[in-house]
Write an enzyme that holds these catalytic residues in place. Structure first.
Site, short mmCIF file in Angstrom:
data_model
loop_
_atom_site.label_atom_id
_atom_site.label_comp_id
_atom_site.label_asym_id
_atom_site.label_seq_id
_atom_site.Cartn_x
_atom_site.Cartn_y
_atom_site.Cartn_z
N ASP A 1 -22.31 14.35 -2.16
CA ASP A 1 -21.51 15.24 -1.32
C ASP A 1 -22.15 16.62 -1.19
OD1 ASP A 1 -19.79 13.21 -1.12
OD2 ASP A 1 -18.12 14.16 -2.21
N TYR B 1 -24.77 16.70 1.40
CA TYR B 1 -24.15 16.68 2.73
C TYR B 1 -23.65 18.08 3.09
CZ TYR B 1 -20.86 15.57 6.46
OH TYR B 1 -20.19 15.54 7.65
N LEU C 1 1.45 -5.94 24.80
CA LEU C 1 1.21 -7.33 24.43
C LEU C 1 2.51 -8.11 24.44
CD1 LEU C 1 -1.06 -6.61 21.34
CD2 LEU C 1 -1.79 -7.89 23.36
N GLU D 1 -6.95 -10.23 15.21
CA GLU D 1 -7.03 -8.84 14.71
C GLU D 1 -5.69 -8.46 14.11
OE1 GLU D 1 -7.73 -6.65 18.26
OE2 GLU D 1 -9.63 -7.64 18.68
N LYS E 1 -2.36 -6.39 13.88
CA LYS E 1 -1.64 -5.55 14.84
C LYS E 1 -1.23 -4.29 14.10
CE LYS E 1 1.58 -5.47 18.64
NZ LYS E 1 2.17 -4.16 18.44
N ASP F 1 0.14 -0.68 13.16
CA ASP F 1 1.37 -0.03 13.56
C ASP F 1 1.14 1.48 13.64
OD1 ASP F 1 3.94 0.17 14.31
OD2 ASP F 1 4.81 -0.21 12.35
N GLU G 1 -6.25 2.06 17.74
CA GLU G 1 -4.99 2.54 17.19
C GLU G 1 -5.26 3.66 16.19
OE1 GLU G 1 -2.53 0.89 18.56
OE2 GLU G 1 -0.75 1.01 17.29
N TYR H 1 -8.80 2.66 14.07
CA TYR H 1 -9.56 1.41 14.22
C TYR H 1 -9.60 1.08 15.70
CZ TYR H 1 -10.14 -0.17 9.39
OH TYR H 1 -10.55 -0.31 8.10
N LYS I 1 -6.62 -12.90 20.65
CA LYS I 1 -7.16 -12.63 21.99
C LYS I 1 -8.17 -13.71 22.33
CE LYS I 1 -6.77 -7.64 21.34
NZ LYS I 1 -7.46 -6.38 21.02
N LYS J 1 4.26 -11.71 15.70
CA LYS J 1 4.90 -10.65 14.90
C LYS J 1 5.38 -11.17 13.55
CE LYS J 1 5.75 -6.94 16.56
NZ LYS J 1 6.48 -6.45 17.70
N CYS K 1 29.02 9.56 -16.79
CA CYS K 1 28.44 8.22 -16.68
C CYS K 1 29.55 7.19 -16.45
CB CYS K 1 27.67 7.90 -17.96
SG CYS K 1 27.11 6.19 -18.03
N CYS L 1 29.61 4.85 -19.88
CA CYS L 1 30.02 5.30 -21.22
C CYS L 1 30.81 6.61 -21.16
CB CYS L 1 28.81 5.46 -22.13
SG CYS L 1 27.79 6.87 -21.71
N CYS M 1 22.37 10.00 -17.57
CA CYS M 1 23.49 9.93 -18.49
C CYS M 1 22.99 10.46 -19.83
CB CYS M 1 23.94 8.48 -18.63
SG CYS M 1 24.83 8.16 -20.15
N CYS N 1 25.22 4.69 -24.84
CA CYS N 1 25.65 4.16 -23.54
C CYS N 1 25.30 2.67 -23.43
CB CYS N 1 24.96 4.94 -22.42
SG CYS N 1 25.26 4.25 -20.79
S1 IVH Z 1 -4.70 -4.87 22.45
C1 IVH Z 1 -4.59 -5.70 26.42
N1 IVH Z 1 -5.05 -5.02 19.86
O1 IVH Z 1 0.04 -2.91 20.24
C2 IVH Z 1 -3.80 -5.56 25.21
N2 IVH Z 1 -3.21 -3.74 20.65
O2 IVH Z 1 1.97 -4.10 22.10
C3 IVH Z 1 -3.66 -4.16 24.80
N3 IVH Z 1 -1.90 -2.67 18.90
O3 IVH Z 1 -0.20 -0.50 22.75
C4 IVH Z 1 -3.57 -3.91 23.38
N4 IVH Z 1 -3.08 -3.40 17.21
O4 IVH Z 1 -0.78 0.20 20.35
C5 IVH Z 1 -4.29 -4.52 20.85
N5 IVH Z 1 -5.51 -5.22 17.59
C6 IVH Z 1 -4.76 -4.73 18.57
C7 IVH Z 1 -3.63 -3.91 18.33
C8 IVH Z 1 -2.89 -3.43 19.41
C9 IVH Z 1 -2.04 -2.67 17.58
C10 IVH Z 1 -0.81 -1.98 19.62
C11 IVH Z 1 -1.30 -1.06 20.70
C12 IVH Z 1 -0.66 -1.53 21.96
C13 IVH Z 1 0.49 -2.35 21.45
C14 IVH Z 1 0.81 -3.44 22.44
#
Ligand code: IVH
Length: 666
Positions: free
Chosen positions: A33, A36, A83, A113, A115, A117, A173, A223, A289, A313, A408, A411, A426, A432
């Site tokens: 570090d 750097y 999606l 992939e 999903k 959040d 995301e 990511y 996909k 989901k 409590c 007791c 307590c 107790c």
């Molecule tokens: S693809 C053409 N890949 O999910 C499809 N979306 O419900 C467009 N999201 O708005 C999205 N992980 O915020 C894609 N591996 C992933 C994802 C992803 C999370 C979210 C993204 C999107 C929402 C769609």
């Protein structure tokens, strides 16, 4: 001179970008570090002396100057779609059938992939330089969050390498990890600010700051999962495009898989369901996909979602229900926890009837009342909790704010709140009944004295019937005492006495842990045992001596010294020893050859039990963790290793065979 200077600036920037990439994208820095920092400082100083030579994509230019007035609108060149969801295997299979029928193929190559959040973000790179970042907004118009996105260290301000497309819009995301979320909320509480409800809100709130200097302090990460508008050549498979993004320095989740056909996708979903808990960030499903872009094009779109992708989901982790009552529970250390009794609700895969309200501050902050409609959350094995009240649905007749009891409920002793602590306790101690029961359950637990068959219900009956008051009384139980308990036949009564007899041969760390001294967990018990070797030596120690031991803080030292000062505790220890509880002295550990190394065990070991391997590793100073991360030093793989093995391979963590482990332990 100017040429030389320009070339030095260029070199410095390229070198820093290279190291940023190693550090943030590959988790594999190869310089210290300090080195750097030295490079960055040199660049900053040169730029300060020659401000005219500063480029917008210089690594020094992440945090901009003034706060914005507002975010301007951005029109997406290609809409940012959402999606479709599948909530069951059947719905996924329907999707796969539609894809196969339309493409007229037997089976399809998919990419799976996580999903994530968080929030969808679009990054526009022109000639390799990040020129604009925008939120998804309504899909066609988003907000310009460029100045905020620039502060995220894992997003490159310019792409690496050559053969870059002229213009490329990269999508992904932005999120906050669990660790980042906890840190952020801890800070918020320290500064008397309102904590965030979940990592998603924290990420959204952090990106919507008008002052980028605030965003810069937030632990945002990104990511990437796709490409929007592009001018220039790219691979013709989605999976290969992700590889290209990676090569240009973008962060792409390393566990993305290419799968052929429906069955592989269903299996993968099952596997991810198990993985979910171990991931360092929230995901709410798996996205499948179609891999080939020509096939994606053939499938096209419907309404606002592509036909070539689907989000499978996970079961919801949050649900809405009503509060029937609020009770308080008394724990082993006397902690008083308010608990909401709920109208049963199915969430996170199980039916939930109780949820913790944590403590007085939390219940006041959330203002949860009997009759309220609330959001409950259950994530994995975590105790369900009440997230918030749906205030709009509060009953109109007068609901009452909850008040913590002053005494409590078990007791009747006074309830006290120590300064600086959130919990109320307590003050009855072992007087107790509730604390006594919990202390005995803890004593008998598998990782403590390991009394097989002494379950919670039996302990409760033994205490309620006045058969035992302290843990020492367990060893005075007679067969006729035990046989009189509910659902206890002669045979099981004898089994319990045998188990008690067997538990007398123990080890010092187990015994210390079993005593239930506040703050002393298994690890601290082991540290104490190894430091003192004998119980007597520990008992004679002082708070001052205890707190200088590596791994024992001042609070724990105070609890330990306090525990051994109580005549009542000394009496119980003496009674236990008189009843025959014994252990060999511990070897006092001086050398810790594996100090600080983090191990993860997976699969079945042939020559040693997993627990023994763990104990031996701990004794040598190593840490044993349940999940693999970039901090893991070694993964020990027995036969049939699980997902941890794959994760280790993905992260490039060293993998040891059982023999190699034994070699280290020798
Ligand atoms: S693809 C053409 N890949 O999910 C499809 N979306 O419900 C467009 N999201 O708005 C999205 N992980 O915020 C894609 N591996 C992933 C994802 C992803 C999370 C979210 C993204 C999107 C929402 C769609």
């Amino acid at each position: 001179m100017n040429l030389k200077l320009k070339s030095r600036l260029h070199n410095l920037r390229e070198t820093i970008r290279h190291h940023d990439n190693l550090y943030y994208m590959q988790d594999a820095p190869d310089i210290p570090d300090a080195e750097y920092d030295r490079l960055l400082r040199e660049l900053q100083e040169l730029e300060r002396a020659h401000p005219d030579l500063i480029t917008p994509d210089s690594p020094t230019q992440r945090v901009g100057g003034k706060p914005l007035e507002n975010f301007s609108q951005v029109q997406h060149r290609l809409p940012m779609l959402s999606l479709d969801n599948a909530f069951s295997d059947e719905e996924f299979l329907d999707f796969d059938r539609r894809v196969r029928e339309r493409l007229e193929v037997e089976s399809v190559d998919y990419v799976a992939e996580p999903k994530l959040d968080g929030l969808a973000i679009s990054l526009l790179y022109e000639a390799g330089v990040l020129v604009r970042a925008a939120t998804r907004g309504d899909g066609s118009t988003g907000e310009d969050v460029t100045v905020n996105i620039r502060t995220i260290p894992s997003i490159p301000l310019s792409l690496l390498g050559c053969n870059l497309p002229n213009i490329i819009e990269i999508r992904g995301e932005v999120y906050i990890s669990h660790e980042g979320f906890l840190r952020l909320n801890r800070q918020a509480l320290e500064q008397d600010q309102k904590p965030f409800a979940n990592p998603r809100n924290a990420a959204a709130g952090s990106l919507r700051q008008l002052d980028p200097r605030i965003t810069a302090t937030r632990p945002l990460e990104m990511y990437c999962y796709g490409v929007g508008y592009v001018e220039g050549d790219m691979a013709d498979r989605h999976s290969e495009r992700l590889d290209q993004l990676r090569a240009w320095g973008m962060r792409v989740y390393p566990g993305i898989k290419r799968l052929n056909g429906q069955q592989a996708c269903l299996d993968h979903y099952q596997w991810m369901t198990g993985q979910r808990e171990q991931l360092p960030f929230d995901i709410d499903g798996v996205v499948y996909k179609v891999d080939r872009l020509d096939q994606q094009q053939e499938m096209g779109f419907v309404a606002r979602a592509p036909r070539w992708a689907i989000a499978r989901k996970f079961p919801a982790q949050e649900a809405i229900t009503t509060v029937l009552a609020i009770d308080v529970q008394v724990g082993r250390t006397g902690a008083i926890t308010p608990v909401a009794r709920l109208e049963p609700v199915f969430v996170g895969g199980v039916t939930v009837t109780n949820a913790t309200l944590h403590n007085e501050d939390e219940i006041r902050r959330k203002d949860v009342r009997v009759g309220d409609t609330v959001i409950v959350r259950r994530a994995g094995d975590v105790i369900p909790e009440v997230v918030s009240v749906v205030l709009g649905q509060r009953p109109l007749d007068d609901t009452q704010a909850f008040v913590m009891p002053t005494h409590c409920p078990v007791c009747g002793s006074e309830v006290l709140r120590a300064e600086g602590e959130a919990v109320m306790r307590c003050s009855g101690g072992l007087f107790c009944g509730a604390q006594r029961k919990e202390a005995i359950k803890h004593f008998a637990a598998r990782r403590a004295m390991d009394v097989d068959g002494l379950g919670d219900k039996i302990v409760e009956q033994l205490v309620d019937k006045g058969l035992i008051k302290t843990v020492a009384d367990l060893y005075q139980l007679r067969i006729e005492d035990v046989a009189e308990l509910d659902r206890m036949a002669e045979k099981s009564a004898q089994n319990l006495l045998d188990a008690l007899e067997k538990s007398k041969q123990t080890s010092l760390p187990r015994f210390l842990f079993a005593l239930g001294i506040r703050e002393v967990g298994e690890t601290s018990a082991r540290i104490l045992a190894q430091h003192y070797g004998r119980l007597e030596a520990l008992m004679e120690s002082t708070e001052e001596k205890l707190q200088v031991i590596d791994g024992i803080g001042p609070v724990m030292a105070q609890h330990i010294a306090g525990f051994f000062h109580q005549p009542h505790n000394l009496e119980v220890i003496q009674q236990l020893q008189e009843a025959g509880v014994q252990w060999p002295d511990e070897e006092v550990m001086i050398e810790q050859p594996l100090k600080g190394k983090i191990f993860v065990l997976t699969g079945t070991l042939e020559h040693i039990k997993r627990n023994e391997a763990k104990d031996q590793l701990l004794a040598k100073g190593a840490k044993v963790s349940a999940s693999v991360s970039k901090k893991t030093d070694y993964v020990v793989a027995g036969t049939d290793p699980g997902s941890k093995y794959t994760k280790a391979q993905e992260l490039g963590v060293s993998i040891l065979t059982e023999d190699e482990l034994m070699g280290m332990l020798d």
